[in-house]
Design a protein around this motif. Structure first.
Motif, PDB file in Angstrom:
ATOM      1  N   ARG A 214       9.912  23.191  33.893  1.00 40.89           N
ATOM      2  CA  ARG A 214      10.667  24.067  32.991  1.00 40.89           C
ATOM      3  C   ARG A 214      11.876  24.662  33.697  1.00 40.89           C
ATOM      4  O   ARG A 214      12.929  24.875  33.080  1.00 40.89           O
ATOM      5  CB  ARG A 214       9.763  25.177  32.455  1.00 40.89           C
ATOM      6  CG  ARG A 214       8.646  24.703  31.544  1.00 40.89           C
ATOM      7  CD  ARG A 214       9.172  23.981  30.305  1.00 40.89           C
ATOM      8  NE  ARG A 214       8.114  23.772  29.327  1.00 40.89           N
ATOM      9  CZ  ARG A 214       8.233  23.026  28.237  1.00 40.89           C
ATOM     10  NH1 ARG A 214       9.374  22.384  28.004  1.00 40.89           N
ATOM     11  NH2 ARG A 214       7.217  22.891  27.396  1.00 40.89           N
ATOM     12  N   ALA A 215      11.752  24.954  34.994  1.00 41.43           N
ATOM     13  CA  ALA A 215      12.893  25.485  35.746  1.00 41.43           C
ATOM     14  C   ALA A 215      14.031  24.476  35.765  1.00 41.43           C
ATOM     15  O   ALA A 215      15.200  24.824  35.552  1.00 41.43           O
ATOM     16  CB  ALA A 215      12.462  25.836  37.174  1.00 41.43           C
ATOM     17  N   ILE A 216      13.695  23.214  35.983  1.00 44.34           N
ATOM     18  CA  ILE A 216      14.719  22.157  35.996  1.00 44.34           C
ATOM     19  C   ILE A 216      15.344  22.021  34.613  1.00 44.34           C
ATOM     20  O   ILE A 216      16.571  21.924  34.468  1.00 44.34           O
ATOM     21  CB  ILE A 216      14.087  20.829  36.449  1.00 44.34           C
ATOM     22  CG1 ILE A 216      13.605  20.938  37.895  1.00 44.34           C
ATOM     23  CG2 ILE A 216      15.085  19.683  36.293  1.00 44.34           C
ATOM     24  CD1 ILE A 216      12.763  19.759  38.360  1.00 44.34           C
ATOM     25  N   GLN A 217      14.491  22.036  33.579  1.00 42.02           N
ATOM     26  CA  GLN A 217      14.973  21.900  32.202  1.00 42.02           C
ATOM     27  C   GLN A 217      15.902  23.056  31.844  1.00 42.02           C
ATOM     28  O   GLN A 217      16.945  22.863  31.207  1.00 42.02           O
ATOM     29  CB  GLN A 217      13.776  21.859  31.256  1.00 42.02           C
ATOM     30  CG  GLN A 217      14.122  21.653  29.789  1.00 42.02           C
ATOM     31  CD  GLN A 217      12.882  21.689  28.903  1.00 42.02           C
ATOM     32  OE1 GLN A 217      11.762  21.860  29.385  1.00 42.02           O
ATOM     33  NE2 GLN A 217      13.089  21.543  27.605  1.00 42.02           N
ATOM     34  N   PHE A 218      15.536  24.256  32.263  1.00 42.39           N
ATOM     35  CA  PHE A 218      16.336  25.449  31.968  1.00 42.39           C
ATOM     36  C   PHE A 218      17.705  25.370  32.637  1.00 42.39           C
ATOM     37  O   PHE A 218      18.746  25.603  32.011  1.00 42.39           O
ATOM     38  CB  PHE A 218      15.574  26.681  32.442  1.00 42.39           C
ATOM     39  CG  PHE A 218      16.272  27.990  32.200  1.00 42.39           C
ATOM     40  CD1 PHE A 218      16.296  28.569  30.942  1.00 42.39           C
ATOM     41  CD2 PHE A 218      16.892  28.663  33.245  1.00 42.39           C
ATOM     42  CE1 PHE A 218      16.939  29.786  30.717  1.00 42.39           C
ATOM     43  CE2 PHE A 218      17.533  29.882  33.040  1.00 42.39           C
ATOM     44  CZ  PHE A 218      17.556  30.433  31.765  1.00 42.39           C
ATOM     45  N   LEU A 219      17.726  25.028  33.919  1.00 44.34           N
ATOM     46  CA  LEU A 219      18.980  25.026  34.679  1.00 44.34           C
ATOM     47  C   LEU A 219      19.968  23.978  34.180  1.00 44.34           C
ATOM     48  O   LEU A 219      21.182  24.165  34.310  1.00 44.34           O
ATOM     49  CB  LEU A 219      18.682  24.788  36.160  1.00 44.34           C
ATOM     50  CG  LEU A 219      18.001  25.933  36.916  1.00 44.34           C
ATOM     51  CD1 LEU A 219      17.561  25.465  38.294  1.00 44.34           C
ATOM     52  CD2 LEU A 219      18.925  27.144  37.034  1.00 44.34           C
TER      53      LEU A 219
ATOM     54  N   GLY B  16      23.229  24.680  26.702  1.00 42.20           N
ATOM     55  CA  GLY B  16      23.308  26.002  26.083  1.00 42.20           C
ATOM     56  C   GLY B  16      23.138  27.124  27.091  1.00 42.20           C
ATOM     57  O   GLY B  16      23.770  28.181  26.982  1.00 42.20           O
ATOM     58  N   VAL B  17      22.269  26.921  28.093  1.00 39.37           N
ATOM     59  CA  VAL B  17      22.079  27.915  29.149  1.00 39.37           C
ATOM     60  C   VAL B  17      23.345  28.029  29.992  1.00 39.37           C
ATOM     61  O   VAL B  17      23.807  29.134  30.305  1.00 39.37           O
ATOM     62  CB  VAL B  17      20.871  27.534  30.029  1.00 39.37           C
ATOM     63  CG1 VAL B  17      20.779  28.451  31.244  1.00 39.37           C
ATOM     64  CG2 VAL B  17      19.580  27.617  29.216  1.00 39.37           C
ATOM     65  N   VAL B  18      23.930  26.901  30.349  1.00 39.28           N
ATOM     66  CA  VAL B  18      25.174  26.914  31.124  1.00 39.28           C
ATOM     67  C   VAL B  18      26.285  27.615  30.348  1.00 39.28           C
ATOM     68  O   VAL B  18      27.083  28.371  30.910  1.00 39.28           O
ATOM     69  CB  VAL B  18      25.584  25.470  31.487  1.00 39.28           C
ATOM     70  CG1 VAL B  18      26.937  25.466  32.194  1.00 39.28           C
ATOM     71  CG2 VAL B  18      24.514  24.823  32.366  1.00 39.28           C
ATOM     72  N   ALA B  19      26.313  27.401  29.027  1.00 42.37           N
ATOM     73  CA  ALA B  19      27.371  27.981  28.194  1.00 42.37           C
ATOM     74  C   ALA B  19      27.223  29.487  28.010  1.00 42.37           C
ATOM     75  O   ALA B  19      28.165  30.150  27.558  1.00 42.37           O
ATOM     76  CB  ALA B  19      27.379  27.296  26.822  1.00 42.37           C
ATOM     77  N   HIS B  20      26.064  30.058  28.360  1.00 41.92           N
ATOM     78  CA  HIS B  20      25.879  31.520  28.208  1.00 41.92           C
ATOM     79  C   HIS B  20      26.950  32.288  28.976  1.00 41.92           C
ATOM     80  O   HIS B  20      27.397  33.344  28.531  1.00 41.92           O
ATOM     81  CB  HIS B  20      24.487  31.920  28.695  1.00 41.92           C
ATOM     82  CG  HIS B  20      24.220  33.394  28.581  1.00 41.92           C
ATOM     83  ND1 HIS B  20      23.924  34.006  27.384  1.00 41.92           N
ATOM     84  CD2 HIS B  20      24.222  34.382  29.514  1.00 41.92           C
ATOM     85  CE1 HIS B  20      23.746  35.307  27.581  1.00 41.92           C
ATOM     86  NE2 HIS B  20      23.939  35.562  28.859  1.00 41.92           N
TER      87      HIS B  20
ATOM     88  N   GLY C 122      15.461  33.609  25.986  1.00 43.51           N
ATOM     89  CA  GLY C 122      14.845  33.543  24.661  1.00 43.51           C
ATOM     90  C   GLY C 122      15.469  32.485  23.773  1.00 43.51           C
ATOM     91  O   GLY C 122      14.760  31.756  23.065  1.00 43.51           O
ATOM     92  N   LYS C 123      16.788  32.390  23.785  1.00 47.51           N
ATOM     93  CA  LYS C 123      17.466  31.386  22.949  1.00 47.51           C
ATOM     94  C   LYS C 123      17.124  29.976  23.416  1.00 47.51           C
ATOM     95  O   LYS C 123      16.924  29.067  22.611  1.00 47.51           O
ATOM     96  CB  LYS C 123      18.980  31.625  22.957  1.00 47.51           C
ATOM     97  CG  LYS C 123      19.410  32.849  22.158  1.00 47.51           C
ATOM     98  CD  LYS C 123      20.914  32.951  22.067  1.00 47.51           C
ATOM     99  CE  LYS C 123      21.329  34.151  21.226  1.00 47.51           C
ATOM    100  NZ  LYS C 123      20.795  34.097  19.852  1.00 47.51           N
ATOM    101  N   TRP C 124      17.082  29.775  24.736  1.00 44.50           N
ATOM    102  CA  TRP C 124      16.716  28.461  25.260  1.00 44.50           C
ATOM    103  C   TRP C 124      15.289  28.091  24.860  1.00 44.50           C
ATOM    104  O   TRP C 124      15.026  26.968  24.402  1.00 44.50           O
ATOM    105  CB  TRP C 124      16.852  28.454  26.777  1.00 44.50           C
ATOM    106  CG  TRP C 124      16.202  27.256  27.420  1.00 44.50           C
ATOM    107  CD1 TRP C 124      16.687  25.990  27.480  1.00 44.50           C
ATOM    108  CD2 TRP C 124      14.933  27.235  28.078  1.00 44.50           C
ATOM    109  NE1 TRP C 124      15.798  25.165  28.136  1.00 44.50           N
ATOM    110  CE2 TRP C 124      14.708  25.907  28.517  1.00 44.50           C
ATOM    111  CE3 TRP C 124      13.961  28.204  28.347  1.00 44.50           C
ATOM    112  CZ2 TRP C 124      13.562  25.528  29.206  1.00 44.50           C
ATOM    113  CZ3 TRP C 124      12.819  27.836  29.028  1.00 44.50           C
ATOM    114  CH2 TRP C 124      12.624  26.516  29.452  1.00 44.50           C
TER     115      TRP C 124
END
Length: 417
Positions: A339-344, A348-352, A368-370
């Motif tokens: 999940r850490a890899i998926q999140f990074l 959408g996470v990068v665009a935050h 939360g959005k991710w």
């Protein structure tokens, strides 16, 4: 003579009721409302603002955050106004709230037990001296009688890390009573942790207190990720490794880079936990060992928050999965490796970081959005295993109550029957 004020956003100065006020154009530009009188602030506020981080419409300091919070509240009470509708006002209020400083404060009752201010109720009289190992080698220490049934003597150092510390004798409720015994695990067993603590300079430091609780909870091998400058640490925490970001990158970039670096340093870790420096952990037994028997609640694993805001308190004790988008609190999140890899790597996470409001903050919102977008479950406990170290505090109008920024049910304050 008044000190000079040189702010490009300050104009329309006048005397109001014996005091000097001016329009703050950075406030007006953020809100986007053509009502200059709504954005008038006093000279004293301008002076403090001038001594803080220089504000812009994209990056505010705590002084402007308090005014923005009040202005947004007024607009929300009106149901929105021309130029700033209700959703926009709610977004501004949340963004401003994320910039309000949290200051250390002794809470009423047993919710916050500050060992630096109160001795343990079991601590007795000195009984002599003993040899004790410390950060600088072995040394003679004063030995004290300990009235707790599990101990006979103690020292100042041993008392600091003892999980039986109490301000009054009482039977302690254990995790099995508070949250139930785990009925089964899913996914790979957690055998190796990677833990990072994010921190930045505060008006009142909470880092040492956070690290004390974290160590008693079972984690003493942690790395500090410091934004802007190194905080003053107690000598017994001076050995901890540090990653320094200078100049400041902001709370959200620091969080993202923390997870990224932990993954690079510990590619074989099973669980990655990021802790914010104003977190107070349940420390009456080894929380780490309890979690190793629990994780993970689902297969494939989701995220686990050890913090439960008052917004999420469940009427039933135990572990729960949120059924809405997570928005309140990122004090202590645990990521499985995948999940850490998926999140990074999520676009959408990068665009935050590119958000006009909150791109440097709103960590909980980004997570939360991710999770909602990727249908990743987030589990959390009631009562909370982490408490927010403090209450929101500012010198200026518009101060919110602690509200959802604290847990209203904290395992560390529960007593047994």
């Amino acid at each position: 003579m008044h000190p000079s004020l040189r702010c490009p956003y300050r104009d329309s100065v006048r005397l109001d009721g014996g005091g000097e006020t001016a329009r703050c154009r950075v406030l007006q530009e953020i809100v986007g409302v053509d009502e200059p009188e709504r954005f008038r602030v006093g000279r004293d506020a301008c002076m403090v603002c001038q001594q803080s981080v220089s504000p812009t419409p994209e990056r505010i300091n705590q002084v402007l955050a308090s005014f923005l919070h009040r202005i947004a509240d007024e607009i929300i009470d009106q149901g929105g106004i021309s130029g700033c509708d209700l959703p926009r006002a709610e977004e501004i209020r949340r963004w401003a709230g994320s910039h309000l400083e949290v200051c250390l404060s002794v809470q009423s009752g047993k919710e916050f037990q500050d060992r630096a201010q109160r001795p343990c109720c079991y601590l007795g009289a000195p009984v002599g001296r003993c040899v004790e190992a410390g950060a600088k080698g072995h040394a003679l220490a004063v030995a004290y009688r300990c009235e707790h049934p599990a101990h006979q003597t103690t020292t100042e150092e041993a008392c600091r890390w003892c999980r039986d510390w109490a301000d009054a004798p009482a039977r302690r409720a254990q995790l099995g009573e508070l949250l139930g015994t785990p009925k089964g695990r899913a996914g790979p067993r957690v055998r190796q942790w990677a833990v990072g603590v994010t921190t930045a300079p505060r008006r009142q430091a909470t880092l040492d207190t956070c690290l004390d609780y974290l160590k008693r909870a079972g984690w003493d091998d942690v790395r500090l990720f410091v934004d802007d400058r190194v905080s003053t640490l107690a000598p017994y925490h001076g050995h901890l490794p540090v990653t320094l970001h200078q100049p400041s990158v902001g709370a959200w970039p620091n969080y993202y880079l923390t997870l990224q670096e932990l993954l690079c340093r510990h590619p074989d870790a099973d669980a990655f936990m990021i802790v914010q420096d104003d977190a107070c952990f349940y420390d009456r037994e080894c929380l780490r060992e309890y979690l190793e028997d629990l994780l993970w609640p689902t297969d494939p694993p989701g995220l686990v928050s050890l913090y439960c805001s008052s917004a999420y308190t469940n009427e039933h004790s135990g572990w729960h999965a949120i059924d809405e988008e997570w928005v309140w609190g990122a004090l202590a999140f645990i990521f499985p490796r995948e999940r850490a890899i998926q999140f990074l790597t999520d676009p959408g996470v990068v665009a935050h970081r590119l958000k006009p409001l909150g791109g440097l903050k709103l960590i909980d919102e980004a997570i939360g959005k991710w999770a909602a977008r990727q249908k990743v479950p987030i589990h959390f406990p009631t009562p909370s295993l982490v408490q927010h170290l403090g209450v929101t505090s500012t010198l200026w109008p518009g101060v919110p109550s602690a509200g959802y920024r604290r847990a209203d049910s904290f395992a560390g304050s529960w007593e047994g029957e």
